[in-house]
Scaffold this active site. Sequence first.
Site, mmCIF file in Angstrom:
data_model
loop_
_atom_site.group_PDB
_atom_site.id
_atom_site.type_symbol
_atom_site.label_atom_id
_atom_site.label_comp_id
_atom_site.label_asym_id
_atom_site.label_seq_id
_atom_site.Cartn_x
_atom_site.Cartn_y
_atom_site.Cartn_z
ATOM 1 N N THR A 131 0.849 -1.201 0.000
ATOM 2 C CA THR A 131 0.000 0.000 0.000
ATOM 3 C C THR A 131 0.881 1.247 0.000
ATOM 4 O OG1 THR A 131 -1.579 -1.268 1.319
ATOM 5 C CG2 THR A 131 -1.991 1.097 1.099
ATOM 6 N N LYS A 191 1.313 -4.277 12.549
ATOM 7 C CA LYS A 191 2.163 -4.087 11.373
ATOM 8 C C LYS A 191 3.293 -5.092 11.434
ATOM 9 C CE LYS A 191 3.379 -0.041 9.995
ATOM 10 N NZ LYS A 191 3.130 -0.570 8.641
ATOM 11 N N ALA A 199 -0.958 -1.005 6.989
ATOM 12 C CA ALA A 199 -1.085 -1.787 8.219
ATOM 13 C C ALA A 199 -1.683 -3.142 7.863
ATOM 14 C CB ALA A 199 -1.985 -1.071 9.231
ATOM 15 N N ASP A 200 -1.442 -4.131 8.727
ATOM 16 C CA ASP A 200 -2.028 -5.455 8.508
ATOM 17 C C ASP A 200 -3.403 -5.550 9.147
ATOM 18 O OD1 ASP A 200 0.312 -6.773 7.224
ATOM 19 O OD2 ASP A 200 1.240 -6.144 9.101
ATOM 20 N N LYS A 203 -8.565 -4.694 5.993
ATOM 21 C CA LYS A 203 -7.651 -4.665 7.151
ATOM 22 C C LYS A 203 -8.384 -4.294 8.447
ATOM 23 C CE LYS A 203 -4.122 -5.234 4.308
ATOM 24 N NZ LYS A 203 -2.982 -4.349 4.330
ATOM 25 N N GLU A 251 9.919 0.982 10.931
ATOM 26 C CA GLU A 251 8.614 1.666 10.815
ATOM 27 C C GLU A 251 8.240 2.289 12.149
ATOM 28 O OE1 GLU A 251 6.174 -1.557 9.520
ATOM 29 O OE2 GLU A 251 6.387 -1.035 7.416
HETATM 30 O O1 DER Z 1 4.955 -5.043 7.077
HETATM 31 C C1 DER Z 1 4.472 -3.923 7.269
HETATM 32 O O2 DER Z 1 4.608 -3.306 8.329
HETATM 33 C C2 DER Z 1 3.560 -3.346 6.220
HETATM 34 O O3 DER Z 1 3.489 -1.943 6.325
HETATM 35 C C3 DER Z 1 2.174 -3.945 6.438
HETATM 36 O O4 DER Z 1 1.742 -3.569 7.714
HETATM 37 C C4 DER Z 1 1.167 -3.523 5.404
HETATM 38 O O5 DER Z 1 1.565 -4.100 4.195
HETATM 39 P P1 DER Z 1 0.585 -4.087 2.930
HETATM 40 O O6 DER Z 1 0.311 -2.630 2.647
HETATM 41 O O7 DER Z 1 1.412 -4.736 1.858
HETATM 42 O O8 DER Z 1 -0.648 -4.860 3.292
#
Ligand code: DER
Length: 235
Positions: free
Chosen positions: A31, A98, A87-88, A125, A107
């Site tokens: 993202t 995350k 974020a996950d 999410k 991060e």
């Molecule tokens: O790994 C991480 O911290 C990423 O930012 C994750 O939280 C979100 O990854 P995505 O945007 O590919 O779903």
Amino acid sequence: LTQDELKKIAAYKAVDYVESGMVLGLGTGSTAKHAVNRIGELLHQGKLKNIVGIPTSKMTHEQAVSLGIPLSDLDSHPVVDLGIDGADEVDPYLNLVKGRGGSLLREKMVEGACKKFIVIVDESKLVKHLGGSGLAMPVEIVPFCWKFTAERLQKLFDNSGCVAKLRTFGETDKPFVTDNGNYIVDLYFKRDIGDLKAASDAILQLAGVVEHGMFLDMATTLIVAGELGVTVKQK
Ligand code: DER
């Protein structure tokens, strides 16, 4: 709309908040990648000027270099104007999981230094409680005696039916190594974690643990892209 198109919509909306002259925290993942691309595009169009990016991973660093985004680090910029990252999982209080991409330490350092931290997600999410979706809760640990640390993490959350698994690299059984030379243990919960702050404190007290993927009380703004459009929620 595909999930990636939704991610792009959320990412582009977040970049509307970027102003010339800002020091920006550049997130990691599929993202945030769209947000970094958009920042590069606006820089080249002359619509954004004097931007400095603080990348949250080697991967984002490379992406930003390829886009010609000027880069720096927290030593030179201990205060960051605006961070943008994915974020996950996001709960109703803007607490996050995350780190499924393995970049949680850098991060959390960068986003912890941000005056404003915008989280960009597609609607998949959104969760009621962190950790309940049966997906991984990442914990970055030192490689030294990793099994010992993984065992202690698992025992911490016995009553949540926790299983701790060392993250391996792709299909191999070689440990995944983070940008910082550490390992990741993924925690899988059968029941949701309950008191997040208590869980966070308990994890961080274990010697051998570097950081975990719960980002509590850090996000200031949430941008969600869904089938019905994009919404912005301030903390
Ligand atoms: O790994 C991480 O911290 C990423 O930012 C994750 O939280 C979100 O990854 P995505 O945007 O590919 O779903």
